[in-house]
Design an enzyme around this catalytic site. Structure first.
Site, mmCIF file in Angstrom:
data_model
loop_
_atom_site.group_PDB
_atom_site.id
_atom_site.type_symbol
_atom_site.label_atom_id
_atom_site.label_comp_id
_atom_site.label_asym_id
_atom_site.label_seq_id
_atom_site.Cartn_x
_atom_site.Cartn_y
_atom_site.Cartn_z
ATOM 1 N N HIS A 31 -8.039 1.029 1.149
ATOM 2 C CA HIS A 31 -7.628 1.181 3.317
ATOM 3 C C HIS A 31 -8.948 2.517 3.360
ATOM 4 O O HIS A 31 -8.001 3.028 4.320
ATOM 5 C CB HIS A 31 -6.825 1.372 2.937
ATOM 6 N N GLU A 73 0.803 -1.439 0.412
ATOM 7 C CA GLU A 73 -0.357 0.007 0.162
ATOM 8 C C GLU A 73 0.982 1.449 -0.219
ATOM 9 O O GLU A 73 2.065 1.461 1.079
ATOM 10 C CB GLU A 73 -1.098 -0.309 1.006
HETATM 11 P P1 NAD Z 1 -11.205 -10.132 16.199
HETATM 12 O O1 NAD Z 1 -9.922 -9.809 16.429
HETATM 13 O O2 NAD Z 1 -12.478 -8.994 17.136
HETATM 14 O O3 NAD Z 1 -11.902 -10.973 15.367
HETATM 15 C C1 NAD Z 1 -10.635 -11.602 14.152
HETATM 16 C C2 NAD Z 1 -10.879 -12.809 14.231
HETATM 17 O O4 NAD Z 1 -10.668 -13.919 12.646
HETATM 18 C C3 NAD Z 1 -10.921 -13.360 15.566
HETATM 19 O O5 NAD Z 1 -12.619 -14.194 15.697
HETATM 20 C C4 NAD Z 1 -9.925 -14.774 15.416
HETATM 21 O O6 NAD Z 1 -10.631 -16.036 15.719
HETATM 22 C C5 NAD Z 1 -10.229 -14.616 13.555
HETATM 23 N N1 NAD Z 1 -9.306 -15.825 13.314
HETATM 24 C C6 NAD Z 1 -7.859 -16.061 13.818
HETATM 25 N N2 NAD Z 1 -7.141 -16.415 12.678
HETATM 26 C C7 NAD Z 1 -8.428 -17.038 11.817
HETATM 27 C C8 NAD Z 1 -7.838 -18.172 10.278
HETATM 28 N N3 NAD Z 1 -6.762 -18.462 10.554
HETATM 29 N N4 NAD Z 1 -9.396 -18.168 10.346
HETATM 30 C C9 NAD Z 1 -10.093 -17.927 10.725
HETATM 31 N N5 NAD Z 1 -10.769 -17.346 11.788
HETATM 32 C C10 NAD Z 1 -9.383 -17.120 11.749
HETATM 33 O O7 NAD Z 1 -11.085 -8.662 14.910
HETATM 34 P P2 NAD Z 1 -11.745 -7.570 14.637
HETATM 35 O O8 NAD Z 1 -12.105 -6.446 15.348
HETATM 36 O O9 NAD Z 1 -12.530 -8.530 14.020
HETATM 37 O O10 NAD Z 1 -11.449 -7.026 12.635
HETATM 38 C C11 NAD Z 1 -10.376 -7.816 11.997
HETATM 39 C C12 NAD Z 1 -9.945 -7.504 10.689
HETATM 40 O O11 NAD Z 1 -10.382 -6.672 10.375
HETATM 41 C C13 NAD Z 1 -8.503 -6.732 11.977
HETATM 42 O O12 NAD Z 1 -7.677 -7.378 12.418
HETATM 43 C C14 NAD Z 1 -7.855 -5.565 10.880
HETATM 44 O O13 NAD Z 1 -7.114 -6.219 10.500
HETATM 45 C C15 NAD Z 1 -8.797 -5.301 9.684
HETATM 46 N N6 NAD Z 1 -9.530 -4.279 9.926
HETATM 47 C C16 NAD Z 1 -9.339 -3.637 9.291
HETATM 48 C C17 NAD Z 1 -9.946 -1.918 8.470
HETATM 49 C C18 NAD Z 1 -9.751 -1.638 7.450
HETATM 50 O O14 NAD Z 1 -9.722 -0.318 7.564
HETATM 51 N N7 NAD Z 1 -9.474 -2.127 5.996
HETATM 52 C C19 NAD Z 1 -10.076 -1.239 10.067
HETATM 53 C C20 NAD Z 1 -9.778 -2.145 11.541
HETATM 54 C C21 NAD Z 1 -9.989 -3.524 10.980
#
Ligand code: NAD
Length: 323
Positions: free
Chosen positions: A281, A263
């Site tokens: 993003h 990015e």
């Molecule tokens: P979270 O920690 O609440 O949930 C993530 C889930 O993924 C957890 O339940 C975990 O058990 C699961 N997980 C881990 N490894 C896995 C696998 N191999 N297969 C399936 N599930 C798996 O996180 P969240 O708040 O839901 O956020 C998810 C992701 O979104 C963040 O980690 C971040 O990378 C991304 N995010 C992106 C933006 C954006 O601007 N696009 C903003 C915020 C967060």
């Protein structure tokens, strides 16, 4: 010595209040110059960053007055948390304040794919009125595969259920009979089964050693023919070259990516495809999420500087004595 060093363009009412109450240096371009950053950090009791500033072990070692590093956002990829923890510095961030915005974007991208909105918009602007080419499909009755059933995954589930979608999810840290599934109407599946059954797959996992490259050639081949992929998590989770091949071959009908392996990305095959929606993003970029994020980090910085505890801490709520 200064109280607060702000190294990126982070603004808003809570930031104005923080700058009124403390001796703050607002240096929105400082992240571009690591040498100057190191020099300025050496004088600061608190540093506030977004995602561009690299808070490295070297910078932390020079910052011997530092009590807190606050990251205005969800990920801590740009902060050496181990070095900060070793130096007794509080690391604070805002992992949940933007979840709703990301979930809504995922829903928006799903609708965009289903109705080919970006391509239809571009064509109409160019003078076209080609209605049949833009025949889409309804979300109702389709199967949505949610990979990662954490905070954002569950928010997506709640919203997709209202569209009448069948929900399946895979998350190795959620038990197949977990009580979180039934109220949201979601069924737990092994990842390969989820990929085989889903019309749309949306990815909401953190970037870890285990999830980097999770959606690779092999997994894309397991997806239902004509399915579509949405990634709003982290770019490294989807192998973009493999995705481009799956789209070129017609195996997948479309994809929407808010996050990229690099990015900003180089212009490549995905940029040429009208079946692909690309956004820079922007998952967290809503007025509401930004206000919540800035409020949370300003609250924690003010608390630590006054000798109180941070709430959104990653390691510990108050600074520890330096080793
Ligand atoms: P979270 O920690 O609440 O949930 C993530 C889930 O993924 C957890 O339940 C975990 O058990 C699961 N997980 C881990 N490894 C896995 C696998 N191999 N297969 C399936 N599930 C798996 O996180 P969240 O708040 O839901 O956020 C998810 C992701 O979104 C963040 O980690 C971040 O990378 C991304 N995010 C992106 C933006 C954006 O601007 N696009 C903003 C915020 C967060």
């Amino acid at each position: 010595m200064m109280d607060v060093l702000i190294t990126e363009n982070i603004t808003g009412a809570p930031m104005d209040a923080l700058r009124r109450d403390f001796d703050a240096a607002f240096e929105p371009e400082l992240w571009r110059d690591p040498a100057k950053l190191k020099q300025a950090a050496a004088e600061a009791r608190a540093i506030i960053v977004r995602n561009q500033t690299q808070v490295t072990a070297e910078i932390l070692a020079a910052a011997d007055k530092l009590q807190i590093v606050a990251r205005a956002g969800a990920g801590l990829d740009n902060v050496d948390t181990e070095a900060a923890t070793g130096a007794g510095v509080v690391v604070s961030y805002a992992p949940h304040e933007n979840s709703l915005s990301v979930a809504e974007l995922a829903i928006g991208l799903m609708l965009g794919l289903a109705r080919k909105l970006p391509a239809a918009d571009a064509d109409t602007r160019g003078g076209g009125w080609d209605r049949r080419t833009y025949t889409g499909f309804e979300l109702s009755g389709k199967t949505l595969g949610i990979v990662g059933f954490g905070r954002i995954g569950r928010m997506v589930a709640e919203r997709a259920a209202v569209f009448g979608m069948r929900l399946v999810t895979h998350d190795p840290f959620v038990e197949p009979d977990s009580e979180v599934l039934a109220p949201l109407g979601a069924t737990w599946l092994e990842l390969d089964d989820l990929l085989a059954e889903s019309d749309l797959v949306t990815v909401h996992v953190p970037l870890t050693k285990g999830t980097a490259g999770l959606i690779n050639d092999d997994r894309l081949r397991r997806m239902k023919p004509g399915a579509q992929l949405i990634n709003t998590s982290r770019g490294e989770i989807v192998d973009e070259e493999a995705l481009a091949r799956a789209l070129e071959s017609g195996r997948l009908a479309g994809a929407a990516l808010d996050v990229r392996q690099c990015e900003p990305p180089q212009r490549g095959a995905l940029e040429q495809m009208p079946t692909v929606i690309l956004t820079p993003h922007i998952g967290a970029f809503t007025t509401e999420a930004q206000e919540r994020v800035v409020a949370a980090v300003c609250r924690d910085v003010a608390a630590v500087l006054r000798g109180d505890a941070a709430q959104g801490y990653f390691n510990f709520p108050t600074p520890k004595a330096k080793n």
